[in-house]
Design a protein around this motif. Sequence first.
Motif, PDB file in Angstrom:
ATOM      1  N   LYS A 119     120.109  69.642  14.296  1.00 55.25           N
ATOM      2  CA  LYS A 119     120.533  70.272  13.763  1.00 55.25           C
ATOM      3  C   LYS A 119     119.094  70.878  12.982  1.00 55.25           C
ATOM      4  N   THR A 127     127.822  66.479  20.513  1.00 54.18           N
ATOM      5  CA  THR A 127     128.609  67.535  18.608  1.00 54.18           C
ATOM      6  C   THR A 127     127.799  68.913  18.726  1.00 54.18           C
ATOM      7  N   ASP A 157     113.828  64.157  13.176  1.00 49.82           N
ATOM      8  CA  ASP A 157     115.807  64.254  13.082  1.00 49.82           C
ATOM      9  C   ASP A 157     115.069  63.143  11.620  1.00 49.82           C
ATOM     10  N   THR A 166     119.344  60.877  16.351  1.00 53.22           N
ATOM     11  CA  THR A 166     120.638  60.986  16.003  1.00 53.22           C
ATOM     12  C   THR A 166     121.414  61.889  15.624  1.00 53.22           C
ATOM     13  N   SER A 167     120.546  63.585  16.002  1.00 55.76           N
ATOM     14  CA  SER A 167     121.615  64.451  15.281  1.00 55.76           C
ATOM     15  C   SER A 167     120.140  66.030  15.248  1.00 55.76           C
ATOM     16  N   ALA A 197     124.975  63.127  19.186  1.00 55.08           N
ATOM     17  CA  ALA A 197     124.502  64.252  19.020  1.00 55.08           C
ATOM     18  C   ALA A 197     124.383  65.497  20.093  1.00 55.08           C
TER      19      ALA A 197
END
Length: 518
Positions: free
Chosen positions: A313, A339, A303, A310-311, A336
């Motif tokens: 992806k 989403t 991350d 925090t995300s 996170a």
Amino acid sequence: MKVFSKEQIYEGDKLTAERQQISSTDLMERAGTQIFNWMHMRMQGAQVPIHVFCGIGNNGGDGLVVARHLVTHGYNVNTYVINCSDKRSKDFLVNYDRIKNVTKKWPILLNCAQDFPEIHPDDIIVDAVFGIGLNRPVDDWVKGLFMHFRASKAFTLSIDMPSGLYTDKAVQDEDAVVWAGFTLSFASPKLVFFLPETAKYTMQWEILDIGLDQEFLFTTDTEVELIGKQEVLPNYIPRDKFSHKGQFGHALIVGGSYGKIGAVTLASRAALSAGAGLISSYIPKCGYNVIQGAFPEAMVITDSDEEKITSIKFDIEPTVIGFGVGVGTDTKTASALETFLKTNKVPLVIDADGINLLSKKKALLKLLPEQTVLTPHPKELERLIGKWKDDFDKLKKVKAFSKKHKLIVVVKGANTITVFDNKLYVNTTGNPGLATAGSGDVLTGVITGLISQGYNPLVAAIFGVYLHGKSADIALEDFGYQSLIASHIIDYLGEAYIDLFKQPEQSPQEEDADTPKE
């Protein structure tokens, strides 16, 4: 193994009598004879005082059959009838007359506490008072009799199930239940043998085959299944000689926070050891060197944040994602997760703080793919479904939750129960050594690794729970309860797989039975 309900057992008895053209009395004779055979094989004529306590229903009738055979084989038997009602079953009365025809020592009627016989610690008690037929609270004096059993410290053998237990609801007064050393259960075990609040009422149990109709046994669907080696082995997917890692999926473990990178390390190791072809760990930056050094087989994605997720992806295409181990419940992590769930289509296994985050915002449950696997410990489960009154209420709430959201819930405990829709799968492996930090992270990894290989999520959950427990059982021989740690479970997963194909060793008695006699 199927676990039949009380109603199904009654139906099985009825169908057996019809299809085999025997009377219910004949079936009772068969059941009682099997119990006697079990005792006779172990006692071999020993003159230990045996106290057979019979109710006035069919369980009591079974007890009278046992007592009669003990008498005719020369055992030291005292037979008692718990005279708690004027109503007697037909088959009880038949066997009451039969035992009076073989001995002058007729059954003694017990009407109150003043009638209780003296029982010594070296005696044997046979409990044939209620069985599965109990439908109301026991009388106070009968409760006193059960307490008398326990105070005697005599070995207690219960027929079908300990008297005072219900098959489908909780115990209100533990003194009103027989505490059995052993229970001989007809056709199948009872669910109460595996629940935290009721398992204590029998130390051991065994199934007796009383010849119920085979078609009934094979074709009747049950709400509960007991999971052992024979149940998981047919689901095992063998590997072809020319297979390669790309065929066994790419598992992704998302989790960790500052100070809790070990959880991701354990889950990632477990996923790969369970058979995933590739494993990637998605963690905050602080864990990069930890995982790279501790687990070189893993690929690592970090991350942008140093201490937390925090995300979520990534540029890989995982087969399955395990989320939540060590992740924490920071608001940025919660955001996170939300989403991520809005776009995710990949199968999920969610544990620990992942479940806590879902509990804080239950609207997120609607975003989970069908058959997402949740693996909560008791407190996490409570946050998810609310408080429960007892074990039966808990399972009722879990089934409703599972059905509503189409999720698989692994209810962790001494007998972990996997729940999907209205079905319960009760695991038989595992031991108290699993009560150690990180064992839940390992389970998450094992289930994730199985889904990665192509097992459907329900099979992966059931099989994963079995392997996890079996690995701990094998490791126990080297480490004992206190010294077993989560890493050992991973280290012995290979042995758990190998054990699937081991044949059980024959006991000396079985070997003798297979030896032709001249």
